[in-house]
Design an enzyme around this catalytic site. Structure first.
Site, PDB file in Angstrom:
ATOM      1  N   SER A  34      12.171  47.128   7.014  1.00  0.00           N
ATOM      2  CA  SER A  34      11.342  47.135   5.807  1.00  0.00           C
ATOM      3  C   SER A  34      11.130  45.705   5.289  1.00  0.00           C
ATOM      4  O   SER A  34      10.054  45.385   4.765  1.00  0.00           O
ATOM      5  CB  SER A  34      11.931  48.040   4.719  1.00  0.00           C
ATOM      6  N   ASN A  35      12.125  44.848   5.448  1.00  0.00           N
ATOM      7  CA  ASN A  35      11.910  43.436   5.074  1.00  0.00           C
ATOM      8  C   ASN A  35      10.905  42.769   5.999  1.00  0.00           C
ATOM      9  O   ASN A  35      10.083  41.970   5.558  1.00  0.00           O
ATOM     10  CB  ASN A  35      13.236  42.672   5.103  1.00  0.00           C
ATOM     11  N   LEU A  73      24.903  34.705  14.971  1.00  0.00           N
ATOM     12  CA  LEU A  73      24.387  33.691  15.895  1.00  0.00           C
ATOM     13  C   LEU A  73      25.455  32.632  16.158  1.00  0.00           C
ATOM     14  O   LEU A  73      26.235  32.300  15.257  1.00  0.00           O
ATOM     15  CB  LEU A  73      23.134  33.044  15.296  1.00  0.00           C
ATOM     16  N   HIS A 101      20.605  38.784   2.414  1.00  0.00           N
ATOM     17  CA  HIS A 101      21.885  39.503   2.399  1.00  0.00           C
ATOM     18  C   HIS A 101      21.938  40.394   1.153  1.00  0.00           C
ATOM     19  O   HIS A 101      21.590  39.943   0.055  1.00  0.00           O
ATOM     20  CB  HIS A 101      23.032  38.487   2.384  1.00  0.00           C
ATOM     21  N   ASP A 138      27.283  34.160   6.243  1.00  0.00           N
ATOM     22  CA  ASP A 138      26.746  34.345   4.884  1.00  0.00           C
ATOM     23  C   ASP A 138      27.171  33.237   3.918  1.00  0.00           C
ATOM     24  O   ASP A 138      27.434  33.500   2.734  1.00  0.00           O
ATOM     25  CB  ASP A 138      27.166  35.723   4.327  1.00  0.00           C
ATOM     26  N   GLU A 174      14.621  43.048  -2.537  1.00  0.00           N
ATOM     27  CA  GLU A 174      14.648  42.182  -1.345  1.00  0.00           C
ATOM     28  C   GLU A 174      13.227  41.866  -0.884  1.00  0.00           C
ATOM     29  O   GLU A 174      12.924  40.749  -0.465  1.00  0.00           O
ATOM     30  CB  GLU A 174      15.418  42.857  -0.204  1.00  0.00           C
TER      31      GLU A 174
HETATM   32  C1  GAR Z   1      18.727  44.858   4.165  1.00  0.00           C
HETATM   33  O1  GAR Z   1      19.324  45.413   3.033  1.00  0.00           O
HETATM   34  C2  GAR Z   1      19.305  43.496   4.459  1.00  0.00           C
HETATM   35  O2  GAR Z   1      19.602  42.754   3.306  1.00  0.00           O
HETATM   36  C3  GAR Z   1      20.562  43.871   5.184  1.00  0.00           C
HETATM   37  O3  GAR Z   1      20.195  44.934   6.028  1.00  0.00           O
HETATM   38  C4  GAR Z   1      19.115  45.659   5.424  1.00  0.00           C
HETATM   39  C5  GAR Z   1      17.998  45.743   6.422  1.00  0.00           C
HETATM   40  O4  GAR Z   1      16.948  46.557   5.962  1.00  0.00           O
HETATM   41  N1  GAR Z   1      21.079  42.756   5.923  1.00  0.00           N
HETATM   42  C6  GAR Z   1      22.366  42.584   6.185  1.00  0.00           C
HETATM   43  O5  GAR Z   1      23.234  43.357   5.825  1.00  0.00           O
HETATM   44  C7  GAR Z   1      22.685  41.337   6.987  1.00  0.00           C
HETATM   45  N2  GAR Z   1      24.064  41.085   6.996  1.00  0.00           N
HETATM   46  P1  GAR Z   1      15.533  46.497   6.650  1.00  0.00           P
HETATM   47  O6  GAR Z   1      15.767  46.632   8.152  1.00  0.00           O
HETATM   48  O7  GAR Z   1      14.819  47.702   6.101  1.00  0.00           O
HETATM   49  O8  GAR Z   1      14.870  45.203   6.298  1.00  0.00           O
END
Ligand code: GAR
Length: 192
Positions: free
Chosen positions: A21-22, A97, A113, A149, A178
Site C-alpha cells: 500500500s505504501n 540489507l 517504519h 531502524d 504512512e
Molecule cells: C507498513 O506499515 C510499514 O511501515 C511496515 O510494513 C507495512 C507494510 O505495508 N514496515 C516495516 O515494518 C519495516 N520494518 P504495505 O506493504 O501495505 O506498504
C-alpha cells in the site's frame, strides 16, 4: 542529500515484501507534476508479494531477488546500477540489507517504519506500543544506515492510541498516515 539532478526526476526503486500500500501511494505521488521522483523499478524478496500487482497495473519493471546472501545482493546492485537508480525507498521491505549494500548507496536509501523511532525498532511495533500502554504511536521515515531502524530521522507522524485499539486497528490508522508521510519525507530528504 546529493540526489537532485537538475530538473530531471530522480530514478527511484521501491523495495517491498508484502501488500504494497505504501508502494501504491508512492506511485501515485510519483505521477504528480510536482513530484521529484520517477519510479523505474519494483523489487521484492518474495514473488508472492501482493504489492507486485502494482508493477502490472502501472507498467513498472519488477524484479525478484531472494536477498539471502551477498551473491544475491550483488545481483541487485548490478541491476540498480544498470538502471541508473539514485534513490531506494524501502516500503514494507522485511529483509535486512547488508552493511556493504548500504555503503554502496550511502544516503540514498529511505525506510518507513510503523513506530515513533527510536521507540520500537524491529517487529511487532503495534503490539508493543499497546502493551506498554503508550498514549501515542505513529510512523517514521528515516535514512537507512547499517544498524536496524537507526538512521537519521526525516519526519514522523504521531497517532493516538485508542482505549480499545488492537494491533490491527492501530496498524490500519497508522498506515493511512504512512501514505502521506512517505511522499512528504522524500521532498524533505531532498532538501537536506
Ligand atoms: C507498513 O506499515 C510499514 O511501515 C511496515 O510494513 C507495512 C507494510 O505495508 N514496515 C516495516 O515494518 C519495516 N520494518 P504495505 O506493504 O501495505 O506498504
Amino acid at each position: 542529500m546529493a540526489l537532485l539532478t537538475g530538473s530531471k526526476k530522480i530514478k527511484t526503486v521501491v523495495f517491498i515484501s508484502g501488500t504494497g500500500s505504501n508502494l501504491k501511494s508512492l506511485i501515485k505521488f510519483s505521477k504528480l507534476k510536482k513530484s521529484p521522483i520517477s519510479i523505474k523499478m519494483i523489487i521484492s524478496n518474495d514473488y508472492k508479494a501482493k504489492g507486485l500487482q502494482y508493477a502490472n497495473i502501472y507498467k513498472i519493471k519488477k524484479k525478484i531477488f531472494n536477498f539471502k546472501n551477498t551473491f544475491s545482493e550483488k545481483k541487485v546492485i548490478n541491476e540498480l546500477e544498470k538502471s541508473d537508480i539514485n534513490l531506494i525507498c524501502l516500503a514494507g521491505f522485511m529483509k535486512i540489507l547488508s552493511k556493504d549494500f548500504v555503503k554502496n548507496f550511502k544516503g540514498k536509501i529511505l525506510n518507513i517504519h510503523p513506530s515513533l523511532l527510536p521507540k520500537y525498532k524491529g517487529l511487532n511495533t503495534h503490539e508493543r506500543a499497546i502493551r506498554n500502554k503508550d498514549k501515542y504511536s505513529g510512523c517514521t521515515v528515516h535514512f537507512v544506515n547499517s544498524r536496524l531502524d537507526s538512521g537519521k530521522i526525516i519526519n514522523q507522524k504521531k497517532v493516538r492510541i485508542k482505549r480499545l485499539d488492537t494491533p490491527k486497528t492501530l496498524a490500519k490508522r497508522i498506515l493511512i498516515q504512512e501514505h502521506k508521510l512517505y511522499p512528504a519525507a522524500i521532498i524533505k530528504a531532498l532538501s537536506l
